[in-house]
Design a protein around this motif. Structure first.
Motif, PDB file in Angstrom:
ATOM      1  N   LEU A  43     -26.214 -25.076  25.630  1.00  0.00           N
ATOM      2  CA  LEU A  43     -26.136 -24.027  24.610  1.00  0.00           C
ATOM      3  C   LEU A  43     -25.260 -24.487  23.446  1.00  0.00           C
ATOM      4  O   LEU A  43     -25.618 -24.326  22.278  1.00  0.00           O
ATOM      5  CB  LEU A  43     -25.576 -22.740  25.219  1.00  0.00           C
ATOM      6  N   TRP A  92     -18.278 -11.224  24.793  1.00  0.00           N
ATOM      7  CA  TRP A  92     -18.209 -12.556  24.188  1.00  0.00           C
ATOM      8  C   TRP A  92     -19.166 -13.526  24.860  1.00  0.00           C
ATOM      9  O   TRP A  92     -19.831 -14.322  24.203  1.00  0.00           O
ATOM     10  CB  TRP A  92     -16.782 -13.095  24.260  1.00  0.00           C
ATOM     11  N   VAL A  93     -19.223 -13.467  26.197  1.00  0.00           N
ATOM     12  CA  VAL A  93     -20.139 -14.361  26.896  1.00  0.00           C
ATOM     13  C   VAL A  93     -21.576 -14.033  26.514  1.00  0.00           C
ATOM     14  O   VAL A  93     -22.396 -14.925  26.275  1.00  0.00           O
ATOM     15  CB  VAL A  93     -19.930 -14.271  28.420  1.00  0.00           C
ATOM     16  N   MET A 101      -7.403  -9.641  35.651  1.00  0.00           N
ATOM     17  CA  MET A 101      -8.497 -10.150  34.812  1.00  0.00           C
ATOM     18  C   MET A 101      -8.402  -9.508  33.428  1.00  0.00           C
ATOM     19  O   MET A 101      -8.277  -8.287  33.308  1.00  0.00           O
ATOM     20  CB  MET A 101      -9.831  -9.803  35.469  1.00  0.00           C
ATOM     21  N   MET A 102      -8.378 -10.358  32.391  1.00  0.00           N
ATOM     22  CA  MET A 102      -8.212  -9.796  31.043  1.00  0.00           C
ATOM     23  C   MET A 102      -9.442  -8.998  30.649  1.00  0.00           C
ATOM     24  O   MET A 102     -10.517  -9.204  31.196  1.00  0.00           O
ATOM     25  CB  MET A 102      -7.937 -10.906  30.036  1.00  0.00           C
ATOM     26  N   ILE A 136     -26.365 -25.108  19.574  1.00  0.00           N
ATOM     27  CA  ILE A 136     -25.680 -24.463  18.443  1.00  0.00           C
ATOM     28  C   ILE A 136     -25.211 -25.524  17.456  1.00  0.00           C
ATOM     29  O   ILE A 136     -25.367 -25.382  16.237  1.00  0.00           O
ATOM     30  CB  ILE A 136     -24.493 -23.621  18.959  1.00  0.00           C
ATOM     31  N   VAL A 171     -14.654  -9.753  27.521  1.00  0.00           N
ATOM     32  CA  VAL A 171     -15.109 -11.055  28.031  1.00  0.00           C
ATOM     33  C   VAL A 171     -16.626 -11.048  28.164  1.00  0.00           C
ATOM     34  O   VAL A 171     -17.317 -11.966  27.728  1.00  0.00           O
ATOM     35  CB  VAL A 171     -14.448 -11.356  29.396  1.00  0.00           C
ATOM     36  N   GLU A 172     -17.125  -9.962  28.736  1.00  0.00           N
ATOM     37  CA  GLU A 172     -18.579  -9.877  28.926  1.00  0.00           C
ATOM     38  C   GLU A 172     -19.310  -9.901  27.590  1.00  0.00           C
ATOM     39  O   GLU A 172     -20.318 -10.583  27.430  1.00  0.00           O
ATOM     40  CB  GLU A 172     -18.933  -8.598  29.694  1.00  0.00           C
ATOM     41  N   ALA A 181     -30.092 -20.541  18.876  1.00  0.00           N
ATOM     42  CA  ALA A 181     -30.086 -21.869  18.267  1.00  0.00           C
ATOM     43  C   ALA A 181     -31.231 -22.709  18.819  1.00  0.00           C
ATOM     44  O   ALA A 181     -31.931 -23.411  18.072  1.00  0.00           O
ATOM     45  CB  ALA A 181     -28.747 -22.554  18.533  1.00  0.00           C
ATOM     46  N   PHE A 218     -22.197 -15.486  23.202  1.00  0.00           N
ATOM     47  CA  PHE A 218     -22.301 -16.948  23.290  1.00  0.00           C
ATOM     48  C   PHE A 218     -23.680 -17.366  23.788  1.00  0.00           C
ATOM     49  O   PHE A 218     -24.351 -18.216  23.189  1.00  0.00           O
ATOM     50  CB  PHE A 218     -21.199 -17.465  24.219  1.00  0.00           C
ATOM     51  N   VAL A 219     -24.104 -16.736  24.876  1.00  0.00           N
ATOM     52  CA  VAL A 219     -25.406 -17.105  25.435  1.00  0.00           C
ATOM     53  C   VAL A 219     -26.517 -16.763  24.437  1.00  0.00           C
ATOM     54  O   VAL A 219     -27.442 -17.552  24.213  1.00  0.00           O
ATOM     55  CB  VAL A 219     -25.632 -16.393  26.787  1.00  0.00           C
ATOM     56  N   ALA A 262     -26.272 -16.609  21.185  1.00  0.00           N
ATOM     57  CA  ALA A 262     -26.233 -17.561  20.062  1.00  0.00           C
ATOM     58  C   ALA A 262     -26.840 -18.899  20.481  1.00  0.00           C
ATOM     59  O   ALA A 262     -27.585 -19.524  19.721  1.00  0.00           O
ATOM     60  CB  ALA A 262     -24.793 -17.758  19.596  1.00  0.00           C
ATOM     61  N   GLY A 263     -26.530 -19.329  21.719  1.00  0.00           N
ATOM     62  CA  GLY A 263     -27.088 -20.594  22.192  1.00  0.00           C
ATOM     63  C   GLY A 263     -28.597 -20.541  22.270  1.00  0.00           C
ATOM     64  O   GLY A 263     -29.294 -21.449  21.809  1.00  0.00           O
ATOM     65  N   LEU A 264     -29.110 -19.450  22.847  1.00  0.00           N
ATOM     66  CA  LEU A 264     -30.564 -19.327  22.965  1.00  0.00           C
ATOM     67  C   LEU A 264     -31.205 -19.213  21.587  1.00  0.00           C
ATOM     68  O   LEU A 264     -32.268 -19.792  21.332  1.00  0.00           O
ATOM     69  CB  LEU A 264     -30.926 -18.112  23.827  1.00  0.00           C
ATOM     70  N   SER A 296     -12.076  -7.088  30.750  1.00  0.00           N
ATOM     71  CA  SER A 296     -13.330  -7.545  31.325  1.00  0.00           C
ATOM     72  C   SER A 296     -14.509  -7.279  30.394  1.00  0.00           C
ATOM     73  O   SER A 296     -15.412  -8.092  30.271  1.00  0.00           O
ATOM     74  CB  SER A 296     -13.523  -6.829  32.654  1.00  0.00           C
TER      75      SER A 296
END
Lengths: 260, 157
Positions: free
Chosen positions: A156, B10-11, B1-2, A160, B7-8, B21, B14-15, B17-19, B4
């Motif tokens: 990923l 952001w993840v 756990m910060m 990017i 975090v979810e 891209a 991220f995923v 944005a990766g897909l 939660s």
């Protein structure tokens, strides 16, 4: 004389012993993956620290690498009157090589070193032994989620990086240097192949992701449990995984792009 | 756990944005139209010399891409190259006496197969053979011919 020989033998044996331990760890990491899938929360936390926190450095360096490629490519191509192929040059360079490789190097520096330091400190402060005492397998609980997160994050991040780089090349080539916008995209689309270029780039980044995370976790787990040991393990992670990435890149390139 | 939830989120970002891209690379950067070529038909053409033609080289008609070279073989009986052209099913009305030439894009560009339509009612189908072909121009042969004709002129004088 005999002492020197003994020293050599000891070094060689130590090397092979580490290599063997590394492979055994790799095997247990693979075995630990199913138990990670049962507890996706652990994986999520690691995806955050391995992937999301690496995002900024990937975005910024991807954009700048793309801009440099645009500038350098333009200066060379303009001599041949071929500046229309700038899009092809930028996209192929990024998707085939720089995307996976630079991402893997940055990943080793940003996420790999952090993984090693974290696991090494857990070992030094005997948290890992504590887990074992409580019948919690530290490989399944601590290492396998990190391994899987690295495996998922790398492709990923590389995608990017390449996408942002293409936009950076567009910004410099079309925006600043005046390459025709349509030619930039159409030449790129004509020459970049989904299977040959993009899939192979993704495969490369998957391999690099496995190797970098594996080395990072192994070095952390294998660190001498002192502060000096952890610092040396962190250094070794960055050095070894960078070397492994560059070496593997040559082999993968020869396998993928060698026959045409 | 910060936190939660953040975090979810952001993840998830991220995923996504990766897909995105990957999707952008696939759609915007590469020639995805290659995938649609799978529906189509194969015709063969025999050439005396294919020059630098390669598998996946484009097949064009009137400058428009209609397919690609899917296989290059060699016929040991006639010593000719047998080139299989994969033509998209959108272009299924090509006349049976279509001719195939090997051209070069630009002076140093890659080589491609250019089709010229004929006038027959019969159309090309899966497995048809293109009978009218013209080989690639090999620069060395051309220069050789030129030198020979120059030499012949000199002797005649």
């Amino acid at each position: 004389m005999l002492n020197a020989l003994q020293q050599l033998g000891r070094t060689a044996l130590g090397f092979f012993e580490r290599l063997g331990r590394g492979h055994i760890l790799f095997y247990y990491l693979l075995l630990g993956i199913p138990s990670v899938l049962v507890r996706p929360r652990l994986l999520l936390q690691q995806l955050f620290s391995v992937g999301v926190l690496s995002l900024l450095i990937i975005l910024v360096s991807g954009f700048f690498v793309g801009m440099v490629l645009g500038l350098q490519g333009y200066n060379t191509l303009v001599d041949f009157g071929a500046e229309e192929s700038l899009g092809t040059v930028v996209a192929l360079t990024l998707v085939r090589e720089l995307g996976p490789v630079v991402t893997a190097l940055l990943f080793a520096g940003r996420a790999g070193s952090a993984l090693t330091a974290e696991i090494g400190l857990m070992k030094a402060t005997e948290q890992l032994s504590g887990m074992e005492m409580m019948a919690v397998d530290p490989i399944k609980r601590v290492m396998a989620p990190r391994f899987l997160a690295g495996f998922i994050s790398m492709p990923l991040l590389a995608a990017i990086f390449s996408a942002v780089g293409v936009i950076g090349g567009y910004f410099v080539g079309v925006g600043l240097l005046g390459v025709d916008e349509g030619a930039y995209w159409s030449q790129m689309q004509a020459k970049v192949d989904l299977h040959d270029d993009i899939y192979n780039g993704v495969i490369k980044s998957l391999v690099f992701g496995v190797v970098v995370t594996w080395i990072a976790i192994f070095e952390g787990n294998d660190a001498v449990p002192t502060s000096e040991g952890v610092s040396r393990a962190t250094t070794r992670t960055v050095v070894h995984s960078s070397l492994a990435v560059l070496g593997l890149d040559f082999i993968l390139t020869a396998l993928m792009f060698g026959d045409n | 756990m910060m936190h939660s939830r953040s975090v979810e989120i952001w993840v998830g970002l991220f995923v996504a944005a990766g897909l995105a891209a990957l999707f952008m690379l696939a759609m915007q950067v590469s020639n995805l139209s290659m995938l649609n070529d799978d529906a189509g038909y194969d015709v063969t053409a025999r050439f005396e010399n294919i020059g630098g033609l390669k598998v996946r080289s484009p097949v064009t008609m009137a400058g428009v891409r209609v397919g690609r070279v899917s296989h290059i073989g060699f016929d040991p009986q006639s010593f000719e190259a047998v080139v299989t052209l994969h033509i998209s099913s959108a272009y299924d009305g090509l006349p049976g006496d279509t001719s195939a030439n090997i051209f070069t894009a630009g002076l140093l560009g890659e080589q491609y197969v250019g089709l010229e339509p004929g006038g027959e009612e019969e159309v090309l189908r899966q497995g048809s053979e293109i009978m009218l072909t013209q080989s690639a121009l090999v620069l060395e042969q051309l220069i050789g011919q030129f030198l020979f004709s120059k030499g012949a002129e000199g002797e005649a004088k």
